[in-house]
Design a protein around this motif. Sequence first.
Motif, PDB file in Angstrom:
ATOM      1  N   SER A 122      41.317  25.478  38.872  1.00  0.00           N
ATOM      2  CA  SER A 122      41.955  24.190  39.125  1.00  0.00           C
ATOM      3  C   SER A 122      43.362  24.188  38.556  1.00  0.00           C
ATOM      4  O   SER A 122      43.604  24.675  37.458  1.00  0.00           O
ATOM      5  CB  SER A 122      41.145  23.063  38.478  1.00  0.00           C
ATOM      6  N   LEU A 123      44.315  23.643  39.300  1.00  0.00           N
ATOM      7  CA  LEU A 123      45.713  23.606  38.884  1.00  0.00           C
ATOM      8  C   LEU A 123      46.194  22.160  38.816  1.00  0.00           C
ATOM      9  O   LEU A 123      45.784  21.324  39.610  1.00  0.00           O
ATOM     10  CB  LEU A 123      46.593  24.360  39.896  1.00  0.00           C
ATOM     11  N   PRO A 124      47.184  21.856  37.960  1.00  0.00           N
ATOM     12  CA  PRO A 124      47.665  22.709  36.878  1.00  0.00           C
ATOM     13  C   PRO A 124      46.959  22.392  35.568  1.00  0.00           C
ATOM     14  O   PRO A 124      46.996  21.269  35.096  1.00  0.00           O
ATOM     15  CB  PRO A 124      49.148  22.346  36.792  1.00  0.00           C
ATOM     16  N   VAL A 125      46.288  23.374  34.981  1.00  0.00           N
ATOM     17  CA  VAL A 125      45.653  23.232  33.688  1.00  0.00           C
ATOM     18  C   VAL A 125      45.986  24.473  32.875  1.00  0.00           C
ATOM     19  O   VAL A 125      45.605  25.575  33.237  1.00  0.00           O
ATOM     20  CB  VAL A 125      44.117  23.102  33.815  1.00  0.00           C
ATOM     21  N   ALA A 126      46.679  24.306  31.768  1.00  0.00           N
ATOM     22  CA  ALA A 126      47.229  25.445  31.038  1.00  0.00           C
ATOM     23  C   ALA A 126      46.156  26.368  30.483  1.00  0.00           C
ATOM     24  O   ALA A 126      46.403  27.534  30.239  1.00  0.00           O
ATOM     25  CB  ALA A 126      48.130  24.954  29.905  1.00  0.00           C
ATOM     26  N   THR A 127      44.922  25.850  30.268  1.00  0.00           N
ATOM     27  CA  THR A 127      43.895  26.682  29.657  1.00  0.00           C
ATOM     28  C   THR A 127      42.938  27.296  30.673  1.00  0.00           C
ATOM     29  O   THR A 127      41.982  27.956  30.304  1.00  0.00           O
ATOM     30  CB  THR A 127      43.071  25.850  28.655  1.00  0.00           C
ATOM     31  N   SER A 128      43.172  27.093  31.965  1.00  0.00           N
ATOM     32  CA  SER A 128      42.257  27.629  32.972  1.00  0.00           C
ATOM     33  C   SER A 128      42.528  29.102  33.225  1.00  0.00           C
ATOM     34  O   SER A 128      43.674  29.507  33.359  1.00  0.00           O
ATOM     35  CB  SER A 128      42.414  26.860  34.286  1.00  0.00           C
ATOM     36  N   TRP A 129      41.456  29.897  33.289  1.00  0.00           N
ATOM     37  CA  TRP A 129      41.621  31.308  33.639  1.00  0.00           C
ATOM     38  C   TRP A 129      40.309  31.852  34.177  1.00  0.00           C
ATOM     39  O   TRP A 129      39.235  31.382  33.826  1.00  0.00           O
ATOM     40  CB  TRP A 129      42.088  32.128  32.430  1.00  0.00           C
ATOM     41  N   VAL A 130      40.424  32.842  35.036  1.00  0.00           N
ATOM     42  CA  VAL A 130      39.252  33.519  35.566  1.00  0.00           C
ATOM     43  C   VAL A 130      39.577  34.995  35.747  1.00  0.00           C
ATOM     44  O   VAL A 130      40.729  35.380  35.897  1.00  0.00           O
ATOM     45  CB  VAL A 130      38.806  32.921  36.919  1.00  0.00           C
ATOM     46  N   THR A 131      38.533  35.832  35.715  1.00  0.00           N
ATOM     47  CA  THR A 131      38.739  37.268  35.849  1.00  0.00           C
ATOM     48  C   THR A 131      37.639  37.878  36.705  1.00  0.00           C
ATOM     49  O   THR A 131      36.569  37.317  36.874  1.00  0.00           O
ATOM     50  CB  THR A 131      38.714  37.977  34.479  1.00  0.00           C
ATOM     51  N   ALA A 132      37.931  39.062  37.219  1.00  0.00           N
ATOM     52  CA  ALA A 132      36.915  39.862  37.897  1.00  0.00           C
ATOM     53  C   ALA A 132      37.243  41.323  37.639  1.00  0.00           C
ATOM     54  O   ALA A 132      38.399  41.678  37.429  1.00  0.00           O
ATOM     55  CB  ALA A 132      36.916  39.572  39.396  1.00  0.00           C
ATOM     56  N   ALA A 133      36.207  42.175  37.625  1.00  0.00           N
ATOM     57  CA  ALA A 133      36.427  43.582  37.303  1.00  0.00           C
ATOM     58  C   ALA A 133      35.545  44.487  38.148  1.00  0.00           C
ATOM     59  O   ALA A 133      34.473  44.096  38.584  1.00  0.00           O
ATOM     60  CB  ALA A 133      36.152  43.844  35.820  1.00  0.00           C
ATOM     61  N   ASP A 134      36.023  45.720  38.352  1.00  0.00           N
ATOM     62  CA  ASP A 134      35.293  46.701  39.170  1.00  0.00           C
ATOM     63  C   ASP A 134      35.811  48.078  38.804  1.00  0.00           C
ATOM     64  O   ASP A 134      36.891  48.464  39.234  1.00  0.00           O
ATOM     65  CB  ASP A 134      35.523  46.409  40.654  1.00  0.00           C
ATOM     66  N   HIS A 135      35.048  48.810  37.972  1.00  0.00           N
ATOM     67  CA  HIS A 135      35.484  50.125  37.499  1.00  0.00           C
ATOM     68  C   HIS A 135      34.526  51.219  37.977  1.00  0.00           C
ATOM     69  O   HIS A 135      33.372  50.978  38.285  1.00  0.00           O
ATOM     70  CB  HIS A 135      35.544  50.153  35.971  1.00  0.00           C
ATOM     71  N   ILE A 136      35.053  52.465  37.958  1.00  0.00           N
ATOM     72  CA  ILE A 136      34.287  53.656  38.329  1.00  0.00           C
ATOM     73  C   ILE A 136      33.653  53.425  39.694  1.00  0.00           C
ATOM     74  O   ILE A 136      32.468  53.142  39.835  1.00  0.00           O
ATOM     75  CB  ILE A 136      33.247  54.031  37.261  1.00  0.00           C
ATOM     76  N   ASP A 137      34.463  53.538  40.717  1.00  0.00           N
ATOM     77  CA  ASP A 137      34.169  53.033  42.052  1.00  0.00           C
ATOM     78  C   ASP A 137      33.599  54.099  42.979  1.00  0.00           C
ATOM     79  O   ASP A 137      33.225  55.183  42.567  1.00  0.00           O
ATOM     80  CB  ASP A 137      35.450  52.457  42.649  1.00  0.00           C
ATOM     81  N   SER A 138      33.586  53.750  44.276  1.00  0.00           N
ATOM     82  CA  SER A 138      33.048  54.629  45.308  1.00  0.00           C
ATOM     83  C   SER A 138      33.958  55.847  45.508  1.00  0.00           C
ATOM     84  O   SER A 138      35.129  55.829  45.124  1.00  0.00           O
ATOM     85  CB  SER A 138      32.949  53.863  46.627  1.00  0.00           C
ATOM     86  N   PRO A 139      33.456  56.908  46.147  1.00  0.00           N
ATOM     87  CA  PRO A 139      34.278  58.107  46.373  1.00  0.00           C
ATOM     88  C   PRO A 139      35.555  57.826  47.148  1.00  0.00           C
ATOM     89  O   PRO A 139      36.601  58.399  46.854  1.00  0.00           O
ATOM     90  CB  PRO A 139      33.338  59.022  47.163  1.00  0.00           C
ATOM     91  N   ALA A 140      35.503  56.916  48.136  1.00  0.00           N
ATOM     92  CA  ALA A 140      36.699  56.613  48.933  1.00  0.00           C
ATOM     93  C   ALA A 140      37.774  55.978  48.073  1.00  0.00           C
ATOM     94  O   ALA A 140      38.964  56.303  48.192  1.00  0.00           O
ATOM     95  CB  ALA A 140      36.331  55.691  50.098  1.00  0.00           C
ATOM     96  N   ALA A 141      37.375  55.059  47.195  1.00  0.00           N
ATOM     97  CA  ALA A 141      38.355  54.414  46.326  1.00  0.00           C
ATOM     98  C   ALA A 141      38.881  55.386  45.281  1.00  0.00           C
ATOM     99  O   ALA A 141      40.078  55.401  44.968  1.00  0.00           O
ATOM    100  CB  ALA A 141      37.728  53.197  45.651  1.00  0.00           C
ATOM    101  N   VAL A 142      37.993  56.206  44.730  1.00  0.00           N
ATOM    102  CA  VAL A 142      38.411  57.185  43.728  1.00  0.00           C
ATOM    103  C   VAL A 142      39.428  58.160  44.314  1.00  0.00           C
ATOM    104  O   VAL A 142      40.340  58.624  43.633  1.00  0.00           O
ATOM    105  CB  VAL A 142      37.182  57.931  43.175  1.00  0.00           C
ATOM    106  N   ALA A 143      39.282  58.466  45.608  1.00  0.00           N
ATOM    107  CA  ALA A 143      40.190  59.408  46.259  1.00  0.00           C
ATOM    108  C   ALA A 143      41.596  58.852  46.392  1.00  0.00           C
ATOM    109  O   ALA A 143      42.554  59.613  46.556  1.00  0.00           O
ATOM    110  CB  ALA A 143      39.655  59.780  47.643  1.00  0.00           C
ATOM    111  N   GLU A 144      41.750  57.538  46.331  1.00  0.00           N
ATOM    112  CA  GLU A 144      43.072  56.915  46.437  1.00  0.00           C
ATOM    113  C   GLU A 144      43.235  55.926  45.281  1.00  0.00           C
ATOM    114  O   GLU A 144      43.209  54.711  45.455  1.00  0.00           O
ATOM    115  CB  GLU A 144      43.219  56.194  47.780  1.00  0.00           C
ATOM    116  N   PRO A 145      43.386  56.426  44.045  1.00  0.00           N
ATOM    117  CA  PRO A 145      43.314  55.569  42.849  1.00  0.00           C
ATOM    118  C   PRO A 145      44.381  54.483  42.783  1.00  0.00           C
ATOM    119  O   PRO A 145      44.140  53.430  42.192  1.00  0.00           O
ATOM    120  CB  PRO A 145      43.440  56.557  41.687  1.00  0.00           C
ATOM    121  N   THR A 146      45.561  54.704  43.360  1.00  0.00           N
ATOM    122  CA  THR A 146      46.592  53.664  43.298  1.00  0.00           C
ATOM    123  C   THR A 146      46.252  52.465  44.175  1.00  0.00           C
ATOM    124  O   THR A 146      46.926  51.435  44.122  1.00  0.00           O
ATOM    125  CB  THR A 146      47.966  54.217  43.714  1.00  0.00           C
ATOM    126  N   ALA A 147      45.200  52.596  44.998  1.00  0.00           N
ATOM    127  CA  ALA A 147      44.705  51.466  45.784  1.00  0.00           C
ATOM    128  C   ALA A 147      43.360  50.964  45.267  1.00  0.00           C
ATOM    129  O   ALA A 147      42.807  50.017  45.822  1.00  0.00           O
ATOM    130  CB  ALA A 147      44.567  51.864  47.252  1.00  0.00           C
TER     131      ALA A 147
END
Length: 242
Positions: free
Chosen positions: A19-44
């Motif tokens: 929700s905007l604008p609220v100075a304390t609002s934040w959200v995150t998402a993460a995805d590490h050690i991925d599929s072979p296709a993604a690993v083959a092109e790490p900058t993407a």
Amino acid sequence: MRHRTRLILVGALALTVLSLPVATSWVTAADHIDSPAAVAEPTADITDLFAWTSEVDGAARLNLVLDVHPFASSDTQFPDSVQYVFHVGSTTAYGEATTETEVQCQFSSPTAIECWAGEDYVAGDPTDPAGITSDSGAMRVFAGPRNDPFFMEFAGFTNAVGTVVAAAPSLTFDEAGCPAVDADTSAALVGQLQSGADGAPASDTFAGANVLSLVVQLDPELVTPGGPLVAVWASTHRASAE
């Protein structure tokens, strides 16, 4: 001049509503050690996506961070073959239709970037920690290597996954689809998630690792034509071989 190349989706990652604008609002998402296709092109290969609001000189700002390339080296650089896109959906209330605005960034060299957010545009060298700012002052961009913010005991997580897979055939589920786990299995899962390999103390698998970070700070008005409630997802694209 804006690039008009045909692009192919490589990776995507989404996070929850903000929700905007609220100075304390934040959200995150993460995805590490991925599929072979993604690993083959790490900058993407997207590892993390962050969004939060803050106040800068009395004005509300939406901060967007897209991290790619897990375990980047000190020599790793953003390529000119990948386009990075933040997709910001805005609406007036939960469940209502959203209006999507894209924040697009494209490198022509490791020290030259172009970014668009709605009608705003900025170009230049984004590697200075202060970033580059558009003529309107409504958008600021930084890009460069940063310490990976993700914390995870990967060996313990892998062990816990193995326990879940082994227990899956005997699980029963309630009306909501939630599994019933006996006390011994529950204790085993908790212990594995809190330990490393062979019961060693838990540690951060990503300690000392780097990623490439793309940071965009915006006037929320650039990306909220549909209302003050926003949902953010990100995607990476590469040019078609055609």
